[in-house]
Design a protein around this motif. Structure first.
Motif, short mmCIF file in Angstrom:
data_model
loop_
_atom_site.label_atom_id
_atom_site.label_comp_id
_atom_site.label_asym_id
_atom_site.label_seq_id
_atom_site.Cartn_x
_atom_site.Cartn_y
_atom_site.Cartn_z
N UNK A 154 10.36 96.90 44.13
CA UNK A 154 11.77 97.10 44.48
C UNK A 154 11.96 97.38 45.97
N UNK A 155 10.89 97.85 46.63
CA UNK A 155 11.00 98.19 48.05
C UNK A 155 10.62 97.01 48.96
N UNK A 156 10.43 95.83 48.37
CA UNK A 156 10.00 94.66 49.15
C UNK A 156 10.98 94.37 50.29
N UNK A 157 10.46 93.79 51.37
CA UNK A 157 11.29 93.48 52.54
C UNK A 157 12.06 92.19 52.32
N UNK A 158 11.50 91.33 51.47
CA UNK A 158 12.12 90.00 51.28
C UNK A 158 11.69 89.06 52.39
N UNK A 159 10.41 89.07 52.74
CA UNK A 159 9.93 88.22 53.84
C UNK A 159 9.96 86.75 53.41
N UNK A 160 9.72 85.88 54.38
CA UNK A 160 9.67 84.45 54.07
C UNK A 160 8.30 84.08 53.48
N UNK A 161 7.41 85.05 53.40
CA UNK A 161 6.05 84.88 52.84
C UNK A 161 5.24 83.81 53.58
N UNK A 212 31.33 84.35 60.78
CA UNK A 212 31.26 85.36 59.71
C UNK A 212 29.83 85.90 59.77
N UNK A 213 29.26 86.33 58.67
CA UNK A 213 27.93 86.95 58.77
C UNK A 213 27.10 86.64 57.53
N UNK A 214 25.81 86.39 57.75
CA UNK A 214 24.92 86.23 56.59
C UNK A 214 23.65 87.02 56.83
N UNK A 215 22.96 87.27 55.75
CA UNK A 215 21.68 87.97 55.82
C UNK A 215 20.79 87.47 54.70
N UNK A 216 19.51 87.22 55.02
CA UNK A 216 18.54 86.86 53.97
C UNK A 216 17.61 88.05 53.79
N UNK A 230 13.04 79.02 52.87
CA UNK A 230 12.73 79.47 51.51
C UNK A 230 13.70 78.93 50.46
N UNK A 231 14.83 78.40 50.88
CA UNK A 231 15.84 77.93 49.92
C UNK A 231 16.59 79.09 49.26
N UNK A 232 16.30 80.33 49.69
CA UNK A 232 16.95 81.48 49.05
C UNK A 232 18.44 81.53 49.37
N UNK A 233 19.20 82.12 48.45
CA UNK A 233 20.62 82.33 48.72
C UNK A 233 20.76 83.34 49.84
N UNK A 234 21.63 83.04 50.80
CA UNK A 234 21.91 84.03 51.83
C UNK A 234 23.05 84.91 51.37
N UNK A 235 22.96 86.19 51.66
CA UNK A 235 24.07 87.10 51.38
C UNK A 235 25.16 86.82 52.44
N UNK A 236 26.42 86.89 52.04
CA UNK A 236 27.50 86.53 52.96
C UNK A 236 28.48 87.67 53.14
N UNK A 237 29.02 87.79 54.34
CA UNK A 237 30.00 88.85 54.62
C UNK A 237 30.93 88.44 55.74
N UNK A 238 31.88 89.34 56.03
CA UNK A 238 32.83 89.10 57.11
C UNK A 238 32.19 89.43 58.45
N UNK A 239 32.77 88.89 59.49
CA UNK A 239 32.25 89.12 60.83
C UNK A 239 32.21 90.64 61.12
N UNK A 240 31.10 91.09 61.66
CA UNK A 240 30.91 92.51 61.94
C UNK A 240 30.81 92.69 63.46
N UNK A 241 31.91 93.17 64.05
CA UNK A 241 31.93 93.30 65.52
C UNK A 241 31.19 94.54 66.01
N UNK A 242 30.95 95.50 65.11
CA UNK A 242 30.14 96.67 65.51
C UNK A 242 28.71 96.19 65.78
#
Ligand code: IMP
Length: 419
Positions: free
Chosen positions: A116-123, A262-266, A294-306
């Motif tokens: 559960x603590x995995x970083x989610x690397x590209x391996x 906008x913003x994404x994160x893998x 990796x073909x993984x789904x990217x998490x998506x969000x609104x633009x973060x100006x901070x």
């Protein structure tokens, strides 16, 4: 202005490849200064889509390309790309480190173990390879120049790595002869490309050539300045261009940040402006937000100006490219995160300095009006709908940085210049 860094200002996948491709037209040399095949730069030229992982994106324009000492090189991936660009002029630093099969095995086993603590690397073996570099146990590109030395180094490394693999990770060990033979094969193919890249780049700059320094990954994935531990194992920030290529910092004349509208994160880790539920899935589909590597789904969000304000600071970004504005055409209202609220109710426009503060940061949005029409017919910024221009102006005002390029589609030509 001969030395320009192009740096990702968010969590990666901002479209740096496309911006490098555009600027490479008028550049003489394109260099990668960190990272390895965890990167995946996509460039669309007509019917053809190039996905590049090891070589700088400038390769598509046929420019001389440098892989600097700050990179890690998976020979199999690099050879595959060299096969695809047989006329490429490539300079490979002898000080770059080689990704070995045990790096991939350890990356995979370690992620499995973290659960559960995995970083989610590209391996792709990136972290273990940089760890060996810091431990002074790594095998460098220059070791391929002498077969005897290469074999010896593999033998020394394997004596330790096989113990780890078997006893700690309960994985299969590697056979010395098999690895040595495989890497000797790679060595024969790669030897002609090994060069003194520091000298090559410095000479190009001294001769007044235009050189692009192409960052891979991005600011928030930086080992020192990113959202540790959910980061990569190198330093994508602009200053690393000097270290990762072996030139002086005064050789960096300009820093162009690249950010999505906008913003994404893998991978794992906090993401204050992440969108909930179906709206996120919709943005993912509209933006084609799936990992190149990796073909993984990217998490998506609104633009973060901070977060973007922070990227401007730690990189010294003086111009910004805002990509994929067209994806926002499909949304009626556009929340933009302008501050974070902390658990005590106070608000800040500055990115939290400590991890637990970032974990508990809640986004404070300003909602901008959408424009609700496609942007494909816009051939200059003047053609953009008023609300789209307002969106870009808002970003510029909030950050105090000029937005000089705006991306309006996947095609090479879909980048509008604002200067
Ligand atoms: P690693 O670089 O494979 O060790 O992965 C570490 C973190 O960086 C993970 O969260 C990856 O998803 C992320 N990462 C690495 N390369 C990229 C990239 O090119 N784009 C987006 N995220 C990346």
């Amino acid at each position: 202005m001969p030395g320009t860094v192009i740096v990702g200002a968010q969590w990666g996948d901002e479209g740096k490849g496309k911006i490098v491709d555009l600027l490479a037209q008028n550049s003489d040399v394109v260099c990668r200064y960190q990272g390895g095949p965890n990167a995946g730069h996509t460039i669309v030229v007509g019917e053809e889509t190039y996905k590049i992982r090891a070589l700088p994106s400038g390769i598509v324009r046929g420019k001389p390309c440098v892989i600097g000492n700050g990179c890690v090189v998976d020979p199999e991936v690099l050879i595959d790309e060299l096969d695809r660009f047989p006329d490429a002029e490539v300079y490979l630093s002898g000080n770059a480190h080689l990704i070995m099969p045990w790096h991939l095995a350890i990356d995979q086993a370690s992620e499995r173990r973290l659960g559960k603590l995995a970083i989610g690397t590209t391996k792709r073996g990136i972290g273990p390879c940089y760890a060996d570099k810091a431990m002074r146990l790594g095998i460098r590109v220059q070791d391929i120049l002498e077969p005897k030395i290469l074999r010896q180094k593999i033998e020394v490394a394997l004596a330790e790595k096989n113990l780890w693999l078997e006893r700690v990770y309960e994985s299969e060990p590697f056979d010395l002869e098999t690895v040595a033979a495989r890497y000797e094969g790679y060595a024969q193919r790669l030897r002609p490309y090994v060069a003194d890249t520091s000298l090559y780049v410095e000479t190009a700059l001294r001769d007044g050539k235009d050189v692009l320094f192409e960052g891979a990954q991005a600011t928030l994935l930086d080992l020192d300045h990113g959202t540790y531990p959910f980061v990569t194992s190198s330093n994508p920030v602009a200053a690393q261009a000097a270290i990762g290529l072996g030139i002086g910092p005064q050789r960096i004349d300009r820093v162009l940040g690249v950010a999505k509208a906008y913003l994404t994160r893998v991978g794992e880790g906090p993401f204050p402006s992440e969108i909930g539920g179906d709206e996120q899935a919709r943005m993912r589909e509209l933006g084609g937000e799936y990992g190149t590597v990796t073909g993984r789904e990217r998490r998506c969000g609104w633009l973060d100006l901070v977060a973007l304000r922070y990227a401007v600071r730690v990189n010294g970004i003086d111009k910004l490219a805002l990509t994929k504005l067209d994806v926002l055409s499909h949304f009626g209202e556009l929340p933009v995160c302008v501050r974070y609220q902390t658990p005590d109710g106070s608000e800040t426009a500055d990115f939290p300095a400590h991890q637990s503060d970032f974990h508990s940061a809640a986004p404070v949005y300003e909602v901008l009006q959408g424009w609700g029409e496609p942007l494909d017919s816009c051939s200059s910024v003047d053609d953009l709908p008023g609300a789209a221009r307002d969106y870009v102006d808002f970003v510029e005002r909030e950050l105090g940085v000029e937005v000089t390029l705006v991306g309006t589609g996947a095609e090479r030509t879909s980048v509008l210049s604002r200067t």
